[in-house]
Write a protein that holds these residues in place. Structure first.
Motif, PDB file in Angstrom:
ATOM      1  N   PRO A 151      15.805 -37.566  22.208  1.00 53.82           N
ATOM      2  CA  PRO A 151      17.281 -37.876  22.341  1.00 53.82           C
ATOM      3  C   PRO A 151      17.699 -38.311  20.757  1.00 53.82           C
ATOM      4  O   PRO A 151      17.183 -38.871  20.102  1.00 53.82           O
ATOM      5  CB  PRO A 151      17.362 -39.102  23.184  1.00 53.82           C
ATOM      6  N   SER A 152      19.113 -38.218  20.692  1.00 58.51           N
ATOM      7  CA  SER A 152      19.594 -38.842  19.460  1.00 58.51           C
ATOM      8  C   SER A 152      20.631 -39.903  19.828  1.00 58.51           C
ATOM      9  O   SER A 152      20.970 -40.015  20.796  1.00 58.51           O
ATOM     10  CB  SER A 152      20.542 -37.780  18.628  1.00 58.51           C
ATOM     11  N   SER A 153      20.842 -40.948  18.892  1.00 57.39           N
ATOM     12  CA  SER A 153      21.787 -42.002  19.177  1.00 57.39           C
ATOM     13  C   SER A 153      23.199 -41.425  19.049  1.00 57.39           C
ATOM     14  O   SER A 153      23.635 -40.412  18.853  1.00 57.39           O
ATOM     15  CB  SER A 153      21.551 -43.071  17.996  1.00 57.39           C
ATOM     16  N   PRO A 154      24.159 -42.215  19.938  1.00 56.65           N
ATOM     17  CA  PRO A 154      25.495 -41.774  20.165  1.00 56.65           C
ATOM     18  C   PRO A 154      26.109 -41.542  18.875  1.00 56.65           C
ATOM     19  O   PRO A 154      26.919 -40.637  18.632  1.00 56.65           O
ATOM     20  CB  PRO A 154      26.096 -42.897  20.844  1.00 56.65           C
ATOM     21  N   TYR A 155      25.750 -42.337  17.872  1.00 54.86           N
ATOM     22  CA  TYR A 155      26.496 -42.242  16.506  1.00 54.86           C
ATOM     23  C   TYR A 155      26.484 -40.751  15.841  1.00 54.86           C
ATOM     24  O   TYR A 155      26.714 -40.132  15.288  1.00 54.86           O
ATOM     25  CB  TYR A 155      26.126 -43.379  15.684  1.00 54.86           C
ATOM     26  N   ALA A 156      24.766 -40.593  16.154  1.00 57.22           N
ATOM     27  CA  ALA A 156      24.515 -39.311  15.372  1.00 57.22           C
ATOM     28  C   ALA A 156      25.010 -38.214  16.142  1.00 57.22           C
ATOM     29  O   ALA A 156      25.103 -37.080  15.431  1.00 57.22           O
ATOM     30  CB  ALA A 156      22.762 -39.129  15.354  1.00 57.22           C
ATOM     31  N   ILE A 157      25.055 -38.199  17.365  1.00 58.29           N
ATOM     32  CA  ILE A 157      25.605 -37.144  18.064  1.00 58.29           C
ATOM     33  C   ILE A 157      27.050 -36.800  17.761  1.00 58.29           C
ATOM     34  O   ILE A 157      27.727 -35.560  17.890  1.00 58.29           O
ATOM     35  CB  ILE A 157      25.387 -37.200  19.669  1.00 58.29           C
TER      36      ILE A 157
END
Length: 301
Positions: free
Chosen positions: A175-181
């Motif tokens: 998974p990626s962080s919400p900010y990265a997405i």
């Protein structure tokens, strides 16, 4: 590319590709709006025109705009190799060859006790992955997917599964962080996971992609800039399993783009084990050199 006339052409090219990625997202969004409410796309169109015709017209216009934009971009700012910026290629043969010899790292929590990578994260490999990951150079997606297909065979994952009587696998993209997405507009590891799953399916293994994990933190600092201790502190307690995914007694293969200290992968493995899942191994595009934990180069089959 180098600087000319006081302009950083390399930075300008990356900016143009980023804008191109935004345009593609907007085109897809417009297409979705047209499918959901075709009459809103052409408010002045005659009422007798069927909705399907309107959708076809909108799709054709979007495709024409994309092609024209791509042609203009190639004329004004010809793209270069993502690894070394050699003109007129997505990735040159020399940089592509850097992905042909992978690496193996010790990964004791996994059943295979090893993780596998297509290349070492340095030089042109690092430049190409960052261009794809952070600068929306989506033309690299097909190349990276092909490298993951070769990695499946180079790791002997299929042989290992049959040897241990495992005929079904859950392919979980990291998974990626919400900010990265939000910043990237996509979860880039999904394409890699899909390539792995399709390869295993062709070999008779029931493999399906499940985005079963999420990261809860949303700070803006890039996780790759932290040291091992900082990365472990950041991911500790912030990895969660999505409720909709039943993982009891499932065998899991983790897929990621880069493995550095291994803190994130170990945290995800620990969380999956807590939900009675069995992590088999991790497959990644690249791995940072880490001394004794890195085995000899793994030659492509």
């Amino acid at each position: 590319m180098t600087e000319s006339f006081g302009i950083n052409v390399s930075a300008l090219a990356k900016l143009a590709r980023s804008v191109h990625g935004d345009c593609l997202v907007q085109c897809r969004h417009a297409g979705e709006q047209c499918r959901s409410s075709p009459e809103s796309a052409f408010t002045s169109a005659p009422a007798l025109i069927p909705a399907m015709t309107l959708h076809a017209r909108r799709a054709s216009l979007a495709l024409s705009a994309r092609c024209l934009y791509r042609e203009l971009l190639d004329i004004l700012i010809p793209r270069g190799c993502a690894g070394c910026e050699l003109p007129d290629c997505v990735i040159c043969p020399r940089c592509a060859a850097a992905f042909r010899y992978g690496s193996i790292r010790a990964f004791p929590p996994a059943r295979m006790e090893r993780s596998f990578s297509c290349a070492l994260y340095r030089g042109p490999v690092r430049a190409a992955i960052l261009s794809w990951k952070d600068h929306r150079d989506e033309e690299l997606t097909n190349f990276f997917s092909q490298r993951m297909i070769h990695l499946v065979y180079a790791s002997s994952l299929v042989d290992w599964c049959y040897k241990h009587g495992i005929y079904a696998l859950c392919i979980v993209p990291m998974p990626s962080s919400p900010y990265a997405i939000m910043k990237r507009g996509r979860t880039q590891t999904l394409a890699l996971a899909q390539a792995v799953a399709e390869t295993l399916q062709r070999e008779g293994i029931d493999a399906h992609v499940q985005s079963a994990l999420r990261l809860n933190f949303s700070t803006t600092k890039a996780i790759r800039t932290a040291d091992a201790k900082g990365r472990m502190q950041r991911v500790h307690g912030n990895v969660a399993v999505k409720r909709a995914h039943g993982l009891n007694n499932r065998h899991v293969v983790l897929v990621d783009d880069i493995i550095t200290t291994g803190s994130t992968i170990r945290a995800c493995t620990k969380m999956l084990s807590a939900h009675q899942a069995h992590v088999v191994t991790a497959l990644t595009l690249a791995s940072t050199p880490c001394g004794p934990g890195l085995d000899a180069a793994m030659h492509e089959r």
